[in-house]
Design an enzyme around this catalytic site. Structure first.
Site, PDB file in Angstrom:
ATOM      1  N   GLY A  97      44.141  43.817  41.533  1.00 57.80           N
ATOM      2  CA  GLY A  97      43.672  42.723  40.689  1.00 57.80           C
ATOM      3  C   GLY A  97      44.761  42.198  39.782  1.00 57.80           C
TER       4      GLY A  97
ATOM      5  N   GLN B 285      48.596  38.014  32.771  1.00 55.63           N
ATOM      6  CA  GLN B 285      49.641  38.941  33.238  1.00 55.63           C
ATOM      7  C   GLN B 285      50.838  38.213  33.849  1.00 55.63           C
ATOM      8  OE1 GLN B 285      46.765  41.553  35.576  1.00 55.63           O
ATOM      9  NE2 GLN B 285      48.366  42.999  34.982  1.00 55.63           N
TER      10      GLN B 285
ATOM     11  N   CYS C 105      47.751  49.933  36.220  1.00 55.10           N
ATOM     12  CA  CYS C 105      47.831  48.507  35.908  1.00 55.10           C
ATOM     13  C   CYS C 105      49.233  48.015  36.222  1.00 55.10           C
ATOM     14  CB  CYS C 105      47.522  48.297  34.431  1.00 55.10           C
ATOM     15  SG  CYS C 105      47.652  46.583  33.899  1.00 55.10           S
ATOM     16  N   LEU C 106      49.334  46.848  36.829  1.00 54.69           N
ATOM     17  CA  LEU C 106      50.643  46.278  37.154  1.00 54.69           C
ATOM     18  C   LEU C 106      51.472  45.991  35.895  1.00 54.69           C
ATOM     19  CD1 LEU C 106      49.577  43.777  39.964  1.00 54.69           C
ATOM     20  CD2 LEU C 106      50.749  45.965  40.268  1.00 54.69           C
TER      21      LEU C 106
ATOM     22  N   HIS D 218      38.282  45.898  34.598  1.00 54.37           N
ATOM     23  CA  HIS D 218      39.694  45.969  34.217  1.00 54.37           C
ATOM     24  C   HIS D 218      40.288  44.569  34.011  1.00 54.37           C
ATOM     25  CE1 HIS D 218      43.866  47.851  34.579  1.00 54.37           C
ATOM     26  NE2 HIS D 218      44.121  46.577  34.804  1.00 54.37           N
ATOM     27  N   GLU D 219      40.013  43.661  34.945  1.00 60.04           N
ATOM     28  CA  GLU D 219      40.622  42.323  34.868  1.00 60.04           C
ATOM     29  C   GLU D 219      39.997  41.471  33.769  1.00 60.04           C
ATOM     30  OE1 GLU D 219      43.365  42.118  36.324  1.00 60.04           O
ATOM     31  OE2 GLU D 219      43.039  43.854  37.608  1.00 60.04           O
TER      32      GLU D 219
ATOM     33  N   HIS E 134      41.548  42.338  30.632  1.00 63.68           N
ATOM     34  CA  HIS E 134      42.840  41.658  30.448  1.00 63.68           C
ATOM     35  C   HIS E 134      42.660  40.305  29.774  1.00 63.68           C
ATOM     36  CE1 HIS E 134      46.135  43.925  32.191  1.00 63.68           C
ATOM     37  NE2 HIS E 134      45.498  44.133  33.322  1.00 63.68           N
TER      38      HIS E 134
HETATM   39 CO    CO Z   1      45.875  45.506  34.799  1.00 63.54          CO
END
Ligand code: CO
Length: 159
Positions: free
Chosen positions: A46, A51, A89-90, A131-132, A135
């Site tokens: 995701g 991000q 997480c990226l 999670h997204e 963000h």
């Molecule tokens: Co993330």
């Protein structure tokens, strides 16, 4: 299409609440295309627009072997249960930790054509929705950890 740079913690844009998309125009379509390419290149599940430096409420989810899901202005309208999951997480590359997420969630969002839809999810998809959408509200999963010793190193570290 282009691969965008993924912002890493502690980049301040990750902490800003993203703004609602008011007009799903060509620039939004281009952001969506670039986000899909960026997510796939990073082998992530995701990605939220902030991000990649775009402070708008857009989320891309791509679970392996499933269709890409585009969510514009997503909202969680229902959640049930609780479970412990391992999460990464990226924007926090090279780490993972156990956090609490819901067993199932229902989200409401617009798709890339602007059509309103609702979707119920469990397992990894429910986790990805939570999670997204976090963000978009400036929240990272590490915020849920009582202390940073709970973070485990992983081999996975893109870039
Ligand atoms: Co993330």
């Amino acid at each position: 299409m282009a691969v965008l740079k993924i912002r890493k913690n502690p980049d301040p844009i990750l902490r800003k609440k993203a703004k609602k998309v008011t007009n799903i125009d060509v620039s939004v379509q281009r952001i969506i295309d670039n986000m899909i390419e960026t997510l796939d290149k990073a082998s992530g599940v995701g990605l939220a627009a902030n991000q990649v430096g775009v402070p708008l409420r857009i989320v891309i989810i791509h679970i392996p072997d499933k269709d890409v899901i585009v969510l514009i202005n997503p909202e969680i309208i229902e959640k049930t249960g609780e479970r412990l999951v391992v999460e990464g997480c990226l924007s926090v590359p090279g780490y993972q930790a156990e956090v609490k997420r819901s067993e199932s969630v229902r989200v409401k969002a617009r798709d890339r054509q602007g059509k309103l839809f609702r979707k119920k999810a469990t397992d990894l998809l429910a986790q990805a929705f939570e999670h997204e959408i976090d963000h978009l509200n400036g929240i990272l999963y590490i915020d849920y950890l009582q202390d940073m010793d709970k973070l485990e190193k992983t081999d996975y570290a893109p870039d």
